[in-house]
Design an enzyme around this catalytic site. Sequence first.
Site, PDB file in Angstrom:
ATOM      1  N   ARG A  74       0.827  -1.219   0.000  1.00  0.00           N
ATOM      2  CA  ARG A  74       0.000   0.000   0.000  1.00  0.00           C
ATOM      3  C   ARG A  74       0.853   1.257   0.000  1.00  0.00           C
ATOM      4  O   ARG A  74       0.423   2.324  -0.450  1.00  0.00           O
ATOM      5  CB  ARG A  74      -0.928  -0.034   1.227  1.00  0.00           C
ATOM      6  CG  ARG A  74      -1.671   1.252   1.480  1.00  0.00           C
ATOM      7  CD  ARG A  74      -2.945   1.078   2.292  1.00  0.00           C
ATOM      8  NE  ARG A  74      -2.875   0.175   3.408  1.00  0.00           N
ATOM      9  CZ  ARG A  74      -2.294   0.431   4.586  1.00  0.00           C
ATOM     10  NH1 ARG A  74      -1.684   1.572   4.813  1.00  0.00           N
ATOM     11  NH2 ARG A  74      -2.317  -0.475   5.543  1.00  0.00           N
TER      12      ARG A  74
ATOM     13  N   TYR B 286     -15.217  21.674 -10.214  1.00  0.00           N
ATOM     14  CA  TYR B 286     -15.856  20.424 -10.648  1.00  0.00           C
ATOM     15  C   TYR B 286     -16.970  20.063  -9.654  1.00  0.00           C
ATOM     16  O   TYR B 286     -16.775  20.166  -8.441  1.00  0.00           O
ATOM     17  CB  TYR B 286     -14.757  19.363 -10.687  1.00  0.00           C
ATOM     18  CG  TYR B 286     -15.176  17.957 -10.916  1.00  0.00           C
ATOM     19  CD1 TYR B 286     -15.873  17.578 -12.061  1.00  0.00           C
ATOM     20  CD2 TYR B 286     -14.845  16.963  -9.990  1.00  0.00           C
ATOM     21  CE1 TYR B 286     -16.230  16.252 -12.271  1.00  0.00           C
ATOM     22  CE2 TYR B 286     -15.195  15.643 -10.195  1.00  0.00           C
ATOM     23  CZ  TYR B 286     -15.893  15.290 -11.333  1.00  0.00           C
ATOM     24  OH  TYR B 286     -16.245  13.988 -11.538  1.00  0.00           O
TER      25      TYR B 286
ATOM     26  N   ASP C 292      -6.688  22.442  -8.955  1.00  0.00           N
ATOM     27  CA  ASP C 292      -6.960  21.357  -9.897  1.00  0.00           C
ATOM     28  C   ASP C 292      -6.439  21.814 -11.260  1.00  0.00           C
ATOM     29  O   ASP C 292      -6.951  22.763 -11.853  1.00  0.00           O
ATOM     30  CB  ASP C 292      -8.472  21.087  -9.940  1.00  0.00           C
ATOM     31  CG  ASP C 292      -8.845  19.904 -10.827  1.00  0.00           C
ATOM     32  OD1 ASP C 292      -8.109  19.615 -11.784  1.00  0.00           O
ATOM     33  OD2 ASP C 292      -9.908  19.304 -10.583  1.00  0.00           O
TER      34      ASP C 292
ATOM     35  N   LYS D  15      -7.787  11.580 -16.977  1.00  0.00           N
ATOM     36  CA  LYS D  15      -8.003  12.331 -18.231  1.00  0.00           C
ATOM     37  C   LYS D  15      -6.761  12.215 -19.126  1.00  0.00           C
ATOM     38  O   LYS D  15      -6.537  11.165 -19.689  1.00  0.00           O
ATOM     39  CB  LYS D  15      -8.335  13.795 -17.925  1.00  0.00           C
ATOM     40  CG  LYS D  15      -9.276  14.024 -16.745  1.00  0.00           C
ATOM     41  CD  LYS D  15     -10.666  13.510 -16.950  1.00  0.00           C
ATOM     42  CE  LYS D  15     -11.534  13.813 -15.732  1.00  0.00           C
ATOM     43  NZ  LYS D  15     -12.668  12.932 -15.601  1.00  0.00           N
TER      44      LYS D  15
END
Length: 421
Positions: free
Chosen positions: A85, A140, A212, A237
């Site tokens: 992890r 967003y 962002d 994206k």
Amino acid sequence: MTSAATVGVMAETSGARREDGNGMNDNGEKGPSPPHRADTRVVTAGRHPPSYHGFINPPVYHASTLIYPSAEDYVAHRGRYQYGRVGTPTTEALESALMELEGPRCAGVALLPSGLAAISTALLAVVKAGDHLLVTDTAYGPTRAFCEQILPRFGVTTSFYDPMIGAEIAALVRPDTRAVYLESPGSLSFEVQDVDAIAKAAHDKGVIVLMDNTWATPLFFRPLDHGVDLVIQAGTKYIGGHSDVMLGTVSANATHVAALKQTTFLYGLCEGPDDVYLGLRGLRTLAVRLDRHCKSGLEIARWLEQRPEVLRVLHPAMPSCPGHELWRRDYAGASGLFSIVLRPVPQQAVYAFLDALTLFGIGPSWGGYESLAIPFDLAPARTATHWAPGGPTVRFHIGLEAAADLTADLERGFAALAAAA
Ligand SMILES: Cc1ncc(COP(=O)(O)O)c(C=O)c1O
């Protein structure tokens, strides 16, 4: 300054911790290479073939447990890796590649299971009970929902601000304001923010700055160079680039990297190895894909601007977009995502336009190789500004298809729009 080719201008000293696969400097085989342009660094960053028997790419480590040589080593946490992890050679390769691309102020990167997870993790890394956040009105949708629906449970409140506010953000900073959050350009309405002015005003008041930067990627804009403390990418994206992966990244400067890493660790967040690998694989072609997205996007945006059905084009590289001058000042290129405002027609005519398109899929997200188009209405989503663009709005993602085929497809759409209007 309207082409991704101008990215080459962004040559600067690299923040590389170790040399790439061509330079191989860990053991001094070839010695350090000179700083390279961003287009070169997307290819070379984070590579280290000597660690993988000479193979160009790192293996995909599917890993939870790793075994220590001795009990003493285990107790002392001795060893480069501790647990699946927390990091593997695969995650390390993507993290160090992104660090190089973010520039010398980047002190660390966290890899997360989605762009939204990157947003929530970055925010949780900086806030505590009693804090207040300033968030751009263009954020967003789920970013906004996280601030409105989850953060209040932790005693954190949010006010939304006009994205074009610039240095005047100082007047909105309260004694309890902990951070200001930017998303530039807005991913539906494309207002370009004055990052330098907002970051300076925030820092003057001891306020942390998050941004962002998914639209631009670090190839077209490097927020850490402009005073941002924590930078978010929905790697889903353009970094992934093929609509086949969910990935988020947060890059932090030296002041905030420890809080970012601690928050990621204690929330138990990590990205699966195959998706990390897809992110790394996508990154290698980011510059060449962005170059095409940029050129085709602008060509089609300019074509749309001439159409009688179109009232206005909202594309940061065009003067009709709010903040275009800031884009010219700060950005090395434009990606393939932009919107148009149509002259008033019934909404059914907008649907007829979209349904007639054959190369543009109707679907969320963006940044993949394919073109997309969606209708949207921001009026219900805005609280600090008023959304009244003057007609129905449509967002396009211009993919890697031939631009002439895309304009021919749009012609078909406009014929259907006329028939339905
Ligand atoms: C600007 C922006 N940031 C973040 C996200 C969230 O990314 P993800 O879908 O990977 O959670 C999106 C998704 O559309 C987005 O448009």
